[in-house]
Motif scaffolding. Structure first.
Motif, PDB file in Angstrom:
ATOM      1  N   THR A   1       0.818  -1.207   0.000  1.00  0.00           N
ATOM      2  CA  THR A   1       0.000   0.000   0.000  1.00  0.00           C
ATOM      3  C   THR A   1       0.855   1.262   0.000  1.00  0.00           C
ATOM      4  OG1 THR A   1      -0.174   0.157   2.406  1.00  0.00           O
ATOM      5  CG2 THR A   1      -1.864  -1.159   1.280  1.00  0.00           C
TER       6      THR A   1
ATOM      7  N   ARG B   1       3.160   0.261   3.209  1.00  0.00           N
ATOM      8  CA  ARG B   1       3.252  -1.121   3.702  1.00  0.00           C
ATOM      9  C   ARG B   1       3.584  -2.074   2.557  1.00  0.00           C
ATOM     10  NH1 ARG B   1      -1.952  -4.550   5.872  1.00  0.00           N
ATOM     11  NH2 ARG B   1      -0.851  -6.494   6.238  1.00  0.00           N
TER      12      ARG B   1
ATOM     13  N   PHE C   1       3.186  -6.143   1.776  1.00  0.00           N
ATOM     14  CA  PHE C   1       2.536  -7.354   2.260  1.00  0.00           C
ATOM     15  C   PHE C   1       3.560  -8.487   2.372  1.00  0.00           C
ATOM     16  CE2 PHE C   1      -1.589  -5.903  -0.037  1.00  0.00           C
ATOM     17  CZ  PHE C   1      -1.859  -5.010   0.984  1.00  0.00           C
TER      18      PHE C   1
ATOM     19  N   TRP D   1     -11.048  -3.190  -0.881  1.00  0.00           N
ATOM     20  CA  TRP D   1      -9.952  -2.774  -0.016  1.00  0.00           C
ATOM     21  C   TRP D   1      -9.884  -3.666   1.221  1.00  0.00           C
ATOM     22  CZ3 TRP D   1      -5.934   0.460  -0.604  1.00  0.00           C
ATOM     23  CH2 TRP D   1      -5.221   0.802   0.535  1.00  0.00           C
ATOM     24  N   GLN D   2     -11.031  -3.853   1.875  1.00  0.00           N
ATOM     25  CA  GLN D   2     -11.072  -4.658   3.097  1.00  0.00           C
ATOM     26  C   GLN D   2     -10.716  -6.119   2.824  1.00  0.00           C
ATOM     27  OE1 GLN D   2     -11.151  -3.354   6.074  1.00  0.00           O
ATOM     28  NE2 GLN D   2     -11.376  -1.363   5.108  1.00  0.00           N
TER      29      GLN D   2
ATOM     30  N   LEU E   1      -6.880  -6.381   2.369  1.00  0.00           N
ATOM     31  CA  LEU E   1      -6.191  -6.210   3.643  1.00  0.00           C
ATOM     32  C   LEU E   1      -6.361  -7.447   4.528  1.00  0.00           C
ATOM     33  CD1 LEU E   1      -6.802  -2.495   4.662  1.00  0.00           C
ATOM     34  CD2 LEU E   1      -4.805  -3.504   3.528  1.00  0.00           C
TER      35      LEU E   1
END
Length: 150
Positions: A62, A103, A105, A142-143, A146
Motif C-alpha cells: 500500500t 506497507r 505485504f 480494499w477490506q 487487507l
C-alpha cells in the motif's frame, strides 16, 4: 475515503523503490481515463500497489496519496520518454500525484486469486484487455485484500 489501485512494472519502478525513496511523484501516465482518475485523487486517499508484467501479477502493498494532482513536468521535457509535444505549460494535458510508501505485504495477493472472489467480480482489474494503470477500488475490495494480507 476513496481507494485506488496503481499498476507498475517492477523492473521500471517497484514498491521496494517507493519504500527506499519514501515518497515519489507518480508520473508518466498517458491515458486520459487514468489521468482523470489521478485528477480525482485527494491527499489521504489510500492506494494498492500492483506489480504487473511479472510471473505472478498482483497487489504487493500500500501507499497513500500525499499530494493531489498537478501538471506532470515530464510532458514538457524533450529529453523525457514521457514528453508530449502537443502539451503546453498553459494547457497541460497530463497530471501526476505524489504517493508515499505505507506497507509491503508478507505475500502478494495474486490476480488469479482476485479473479475468484465476489468482491472483484465487477472490477475492471480482472477484465481481459484492461490496460489502465490506475483504477478505483471499492471499500469491500480494499477490506478483502487487507484481510488476505493479514
Amino acid at each position: 475515503m476513496p481507494y485506488w489501485l496503481m499498476k507498475t512494472e517492477p523492473d521500471a519502478f517497484s514498491l521496494q523503490d517507493l519504500q527506499r525513496r519514501g515518497q515519489e511523484p507518480w508520473d508518466g501516465i498517458r491515458n486520459y481515463q487514468a489521468r482523470n482518475f489521478l485528477r480525482s485523487m485527494q491527499t489521504g486517499d489510500e492506494v494498492f500497489i500492483y506489480h504487473s508484467r511479472v510471473p505472478v501479477p498482483g497487489i504487493v502493498g500500500t501507499a497513500e496519496v500525499v499530494c493531489a494532482a498537478y501538471p506532470d513536468p515530464t510532458q514538457f521535457d524533450p529529453q523525457s520518454k514521457y514528453y508530449d509535444p502537443a502539451s503546453h505549460p498553459d494547457r497541460p494535458r497530463w497530471d501526476l500525484v505524489e504517493v508515499a510508501y505505507r506497507r509491503t505485504f508478507a505475500h502478494g495477493i495474486a490476480l488469479d486469486i482476485l479473479r475468484t472472489v465476489p468482491e472483484f467480480s465487477d472490477s475492471p482489474l480482472i477484465r481481459k484487455g484492461n490496460r489502465l494503470s490506475i483504477l478505483p477500488i471499492t471499500s469491500s475490495q480494499w477490506q478483502y485484500v487487507l484481510q488476505c494480507a493479514g
